[in-house]
Design an enzyme around this catalytic site. Structure first.
Site, PDB file in Angstrom:
ATOM      1  N   HIS A 161       1.764 -11.913 -18.689  1.00  0.00           N
ATOM      2  CA  HIS A 161       2.192 -10.870 -19.630  1.00  0.00           C
ATOM      3  C   HIS A 161       2.995  -9.782 -18.916  1.00  0.00           C
ATOM      4  O   HIS A 161       2.884  -9.615 -17.704  1.00  0.00           O
ATOM      5  CB  HIS A 161       0.959 -10.179 -20.242  1.00  0.00           C
ATOM      6  CG  HIS A 161       0.214 -10.988 -21.248  1.00  0.00           C
ATOM      7  ND1 HIS A 161      -1.150 -11.180 -21.183  1.00  0.00           N
ATOM      8  CD2 HIS A 161       0.630 -11.632 -22.365  1.00  0.00           C
ATOM      9  CE1 HIS A 161      -1.537 -11.902 -22.222  1.00  0.00           C
ATOM     10  NE2 HIS A 161      -0.478 -12.196 -22.955  1.00  0.00           N
ATOM     11  N   CYS A 252      -6.715  -5.597 -20.517  1.00  0.00           N
ATOM     12  CA  CYS A 252      -6.943  -6.617 -21.555  1.00  0.00           C
ATOM     13  C   CYS A 252      -8.232  -6.448 -22.340  1.00  0.00           C
ATOM     14  O   CYS A 252      -8.351  -6.970 -23.438  1.00  0.00           O
ATOM     15  CB  CYS A 252      -7.021  -8.009 -20.935  1.00  0.00           C
ATOM     16  SG  CYS A 252      -5.885  -8.296 -19.621  1.00  0.00           S
TER      17      CYS A 252
END
Ligand code: CIR
Length: 260
Positions: A161, A252
């Protein structure tokens, strides 16, 4: 005004998580739970109230709540995760967000993971990755521009990401790995390079007056500490080794929002 951190328990099926850039390794479930609880405690120390989404033991990656939503002061956006296995995570989180915000949604054919979205001031940088496509980025722009946010796409290479490659460690300073993302994409902003021996060290979670950061990246942690000391901010080190095997970092595992 209070600060809320939405989290979700580590699933018993975490060993079946999605993996893109890492080889599968055994994950010690009890240790992962312990580390996650210590992470929640660090969030509390930084002034957050923890609101847990219901556990979802059949959804391996449910602990990584960041990927299923974006929360701004004005609105929450439910994403459409790029990995199909992760789309069933949304219904457990959406009702919690609906308590605090109007909720809008990224729709097909768009895909977008929250881990690809970095907000700097009122500027969104969105990673074009294996999880986030151009349709998702265009849709996000349509949803947030009416609230005064801009959206810039940024190419990401070699990591999962955008926020594996770069995160904010305060209002106007980024911590990044310049081999996974081009520093120039972020304009004129202060930048701390991760130590070259620690390529995974760019994922830090800035919350209010502090930053939560993995203890494992000691060289980069020293650089971050120097920066935070100069701003009168705190560094909270946590052990995040078990969820790192699931390709997750410290951003996250929470969705941070303000309320009231
Ligand atoms: C996945 O591949 O989707 C999970 N195993 C890890 C997600 C990590 N999330 C994040 O970096 N925002």
């Amino acid at each position: 005004m209070s600060r809320i951190a939405i989290t979700r328990q580590v699933s018993r099926s975490i060993v079946h998580c999605e993996l893109t850039h890492l080889a599968r390794e055994p994950i010690d479930y009890a240790r992962a739970v312990e580390q996650h609880e210590a992470y929640e405690a660090a969030l509390v120390q930084l002034g957050c109230e923890i609101v847990r989404a219901p556990a979802a033991h059949d959804l391996p990656d449910a602990v990584f709540v960041e990927d299923v939503a974006l929360v701004m002061d004005e609105v929450a956006v439910m994403t459409r995760p790029g990995a199909e296995s992760r789309r069933a995570e949304l219904p457990g989180v959406e009702p919690l967000l609906a308590r605090y915000r109007d909720v809008v949604r990224i729709e097909a054919p768009g895909t977008l993971d929250g881990g690809d979205v970095l907000l700097v001031g009122r500027r969104f940088f969105v990673g074009r990755s294996s999880r986030t496509n151009d349709a998702g980025i265009v849709h996000l722009r349509a949803l947030v521009s009416e609230h005064g946010y801009s959206v810039d796409a940024v190419d990401v290479r070699g990591c999962l990401h955008l926020k594996s490659a770069v995160t904010a460690v305060g209002e106007s300073t980024l911590l990044g790995n310049g081999t996974w993302v081009d520093r120039g994409a972020f304009g004129d902003v202060a930048w701390i390079d991760v130590d070259p021996a620690e390529p995974h060290a760019a994922n830090a979670l800035w919350v209010g007056d502090g930053v939560i950061y993995p203890r494992a990246y000691s060289r980069t942690a020293a650089l971050v500490r120097t920066h935070l000391d100069s701003k009168g901010m705190l560094l909270r080190l946590v052990d995040a080794s078990e969820l790192a095997k699931a390709e997750g970092g410290v951003t996250c595992c929470s969705l941070i929002l303000t309320s009231g």
